[in-house]
Write an enzyme that holds these catalytic residues in place. Structure first.
Site, short mmCIF file in Angstrom:
data_model
loop_
_atom_site.label_atom_id
_atom_site.label_comp_id
_atom_site.label_asym_id
_atom_site.label_seq_id
_atom_site.Cartn_x
_atom_site.Cartn_y
_atom_site.Cartn_z
N ASN A 1 5.72 1.47 -12.38
CA ASN A 1 4.90 0.28 -12.63
C ASN A 1 5.28 -0.25 -14.02
O ASN A 1 5.01 0.41 -15.03
CB ASN A 1 3.42 0.69 -12.57
CG ASN A 1 2.47 -0.42 -12.96
OD1 ASN A 1 2.86 -1.46 -13.49
ND2 ASN A 1 1.18 -0.20 -12.72
N CYS B 1 -1.08 -6.42 -16.30
CA CYS B 1 -0.15 -6.49 -15.17
C CYS B 1 -0.18 -7.84 -14.46
O CYS B 1 0.69 -8.13 -13.64
CB CYS B 1 -0.42 -5.37 -14.18
SG CYS B 1 -0.34 -3.76 -14.96
N HIS C 1 2.43 -7.24 -7.44
CA HIS C 1 2.60 -6.31 -8.56
C HIS C 1 2.91 -4.91 -8.01
O HIS C 1 2.24 -4.43 -7.09
CB HIS C 1 1.32 -6.30 -9.41
CG HIS C 1 1.35 -5.24 -10.45
ND1 HIS C 1 2.43 -5.07 -11.30
CD2 HIS C 1 0.45 -4.27 -10.78
CE1 HIS C 1 2.18 -4.05 -12.10
NE2 HIS C 1 1.00 -3.55 -11.80
N1 COA Z 1 0.26 15.67 -10.34
C1 COA Z 1 -0.47 16.57 -9.66
N2 COA Z 1 -1.80 16.46 -9.52
C2 COA Z 1 -2.40 15.42 -10.11
C3 COA Z 1 -1.69 14.46 -10.84
C4 COA Z 1 -0.31 14.63 -10.96
N3 COA Z 1 0.46 13.76 -11.63
N4 COA Z 1 -2.56 13.54 -11.30
C5 COA Z 1 -3.78 13.90 -10.87
N5 COA Z 1 -3.69 15.05 -10.15
C6 COA Z 1 -4.74 15.80 -9.50
C7 COA Z 1 -6.10 15.49 -10.07
O1 COA Z 1 -6.34 16.29 -11.22
C8 COA Z 1 -7.01 15.87 -8.91
O2 COA Z 1 -7.18 17.24 -8.90
P1 COA Z 1 -8.63 17.88 -8.57
O3 COA Z 1 -8.95 17.38 -7.17
O4 COA Z 1 -8.37 19.34 -8.67
O5 COA Z 1 -9.53 17.31 -9.60
C9 COA Z 1 -6.18 15.50 -7.68
O6 COA Z 1 -4.82 15.41 -8.13
C10 COA Z 1 -6.57 14.19 -7.06
O7 COA Z 1 -6.70 13.23 -8.10
P2 COA Z 1 -7.02 11.75 -7.78
O8 COA Z 1 -7.10 11.00 -9.06
O9 COA Z 1 -8.20 11.68 -6.84
O10 COA Z 1 -5.72 11.32 -6.97
P3 COA Z 1 -5.48 10.03 -6.14
O11 COA Z 1 -5.13 10.37 -4.76
O12 COA Z 1 -6.54 9.00 -6.39
O13 COA Z 1 -4.16 9.46 -6.84
C11 COA Z 1 -3.44 7.84 -8.44
C12 COA Z 1 -4.15 9.17 -8.21
C13 COA Z 1 -3.44 7.56 -9.94
C14 COA Z 1 -2.01 7.97 -7.94
C15 COA Z 1 -4.17 6.72 -7.65
O14 COA Z 1 -5.55 6.77 -7.90
C16 COA Z 1 -3.66 5.36 -8.00
O15 COA Z 1 -2.52 5.04 -7.75
N6 COA Z 1 -4.50 4.49 -8.58
C17 COA Z 1 -4.09 3.19 -9.04
C18 COA Z 1 -3.52 3.33 -10.43
C19 COA Z 1 -2.74 2.11 -10.86
O16 COA Z 1 -2.05 1.53 -10.08
N7 COA Z 1 -2.87 1.74 -12.15
C20 COA Z 1 -2.22 0.63 -12.69
C21 COA Z 1 -2.82 -0.64 -12.22
S1 COA Z 1 -2.03 -2.03 -12.79
#
Ligand code: COA
Length: 320
Positions: A277, A111, A247
């Protein structure tokens, strides 16, 4: 020497996939995706290839810059998800736009790729090796997404963005303030290890896999640091910057960065709501959107910064 971006262009696949469509494939909801990421929809390539998207974006950038393809002497394509390894995507773009006088190569810095492509092009210009470069970020991430993994497939989209960069001799301006960092020791948080000769069933590592929380923490810590570093090099302050082009991974990440830097959200244009993204395509597509909306005026001060797998992060300061 003065280096400027003289034209921008972009191309998104026709197919728009909203969160409701994704919720028919994996256990998720529009509300969950929007509240966690800001994303409502993304574009997904069906008939379109990475080469097609990149060629179309490139032709639009050339038209915007008002220069013929023969005057381009360097083409750098940043991609991690093109359908072809050989020839490199940049050489196919060269053929597609008839830029017969250009040297062309691809790079992969995930990215941060558009930031790296810009810095490589400016470096060639400062070495006297290029006058007009075309840099492109293009991704068909849908090629490498596991559409059964709700943790990743909701985040990404496909598209291409391009910019023409030109160096003009004349008044010597200070070098463009640029910074670039990597930390390979943390590469395991965002991977796609596509083992050649194996089918996806034999190789589950062949899809994007991610530790979302770690990446979130990395982005909200490192991007403000890198912005500070760029401002210091530029001898400028955050207040003086018209736009921070970051980004487009996640709205919450950008809001947190804006807060860290102490600047209003209006200075941080966003397009992940409709595009998801798009990795290395996200910044050049955003740049093209605000350019075509007439938001960029000559002399405006921009800080452009990216972060992603590798880990990689960096950015640059530019006067429009
Ligand atoms: N829909 C519903 N629930 C989901 C889900 C989805 N698409 N994806 C994950 N969950 C659930 C998980 O299983 C977890 O459940 P649990 O508590 O029962 O285990 C819960 O939601 C929380 O998961 P978590 O990973 O802690 O969520 P979060 O608040 O951290 O959000 C992201 C997840 C991916 C949105 C966030 O971490 C993020 O944006 N990270 C950066 C990723 C990124 O930008 N990557 C590219 C970089 S270039």
């Amino acid at each position: 020497m003065v280096v400027r971006i003289t034209g921008t262009g972009s191309c998104l696949p026709e197919k728009r996939m909203d969160n409701f469509e994704i919720a028919r494939m994996v256990d998720t909801t529009d509300e969950w995706i929007q509240s966690r990421t800001g994303i409502k929809a993304r574009h997904i390539a069906q008939e379109e290839t990475a080469v097609f998207l990149a060629v179309t974006a490139a032709n639009r950038a050339l038209e915007d810059a008002g220069i013929p393809a023969e005057e381009i002497d360097l083409i750098i394509v940043s991609t991690l998800s093109s359908e072809q390894m050989l020839p490199c995507t940049a050489c196919s773009v060269q053929e597609g736009i008839h830029a017969k006088n250009a040297a062309a190569f691809d790079l992969n810095a995930a990215c941060s790729g558009f930031i790296v492509a810009f810095q490589m092009a400016v470096g060639q210009m400062e070495a006297g090796l290029s006058k007009n470069a075309l840099i492109i970020g293009v991704e068909c991430l849908s090629n490498i997404l596991n559409w059964k993994d709700r943790g990743t497939c909701i985040l990404f989209g496909d598209g291409a963005g391009a910019a023409v960069i030109s160096a003009r001799s004349g008044e010597r301006k200070p070098e463009i303030p640029m910074v670039l960092h990597s930390d390979g020791s943390r590469g395991g948080v965002l991977t796609c290890r596509n083992l050649f000769g194996k089918s996806r069933e034999e190789n589950p590592d062949g899809y994007v896999a991610m530790d979302g929380r770690e990446i979130y923490k990395f982005a909200v810590r490192k991007v403000p640091e890198v912005v500070e570093e760029i401002l210091e090099k530029a001898g400028s302050s955050a207040q003086e910057i018209d736009y921070f082009l970051l980004h487009q991974a996640n709205r919450r990440i950008i809001q947190s960065i804006a807060k860290h830097i102490g600047q209003p959200e209006e200075k941080f244009p966003m397009n992940m709501m409709e595009n998801g993204n798009m990795s290395s395509a996200s910044i050049p597509v955003l740049l093209d959107e605000i350019n075509k909306e007439g938001k960029l005026k000559r002399g405006m001060k921009l800080v452009v910064a990216g972060f992603g797998a590798g880990l990689t992060w960096g950015g640059f300061y530019l006067e429009w």
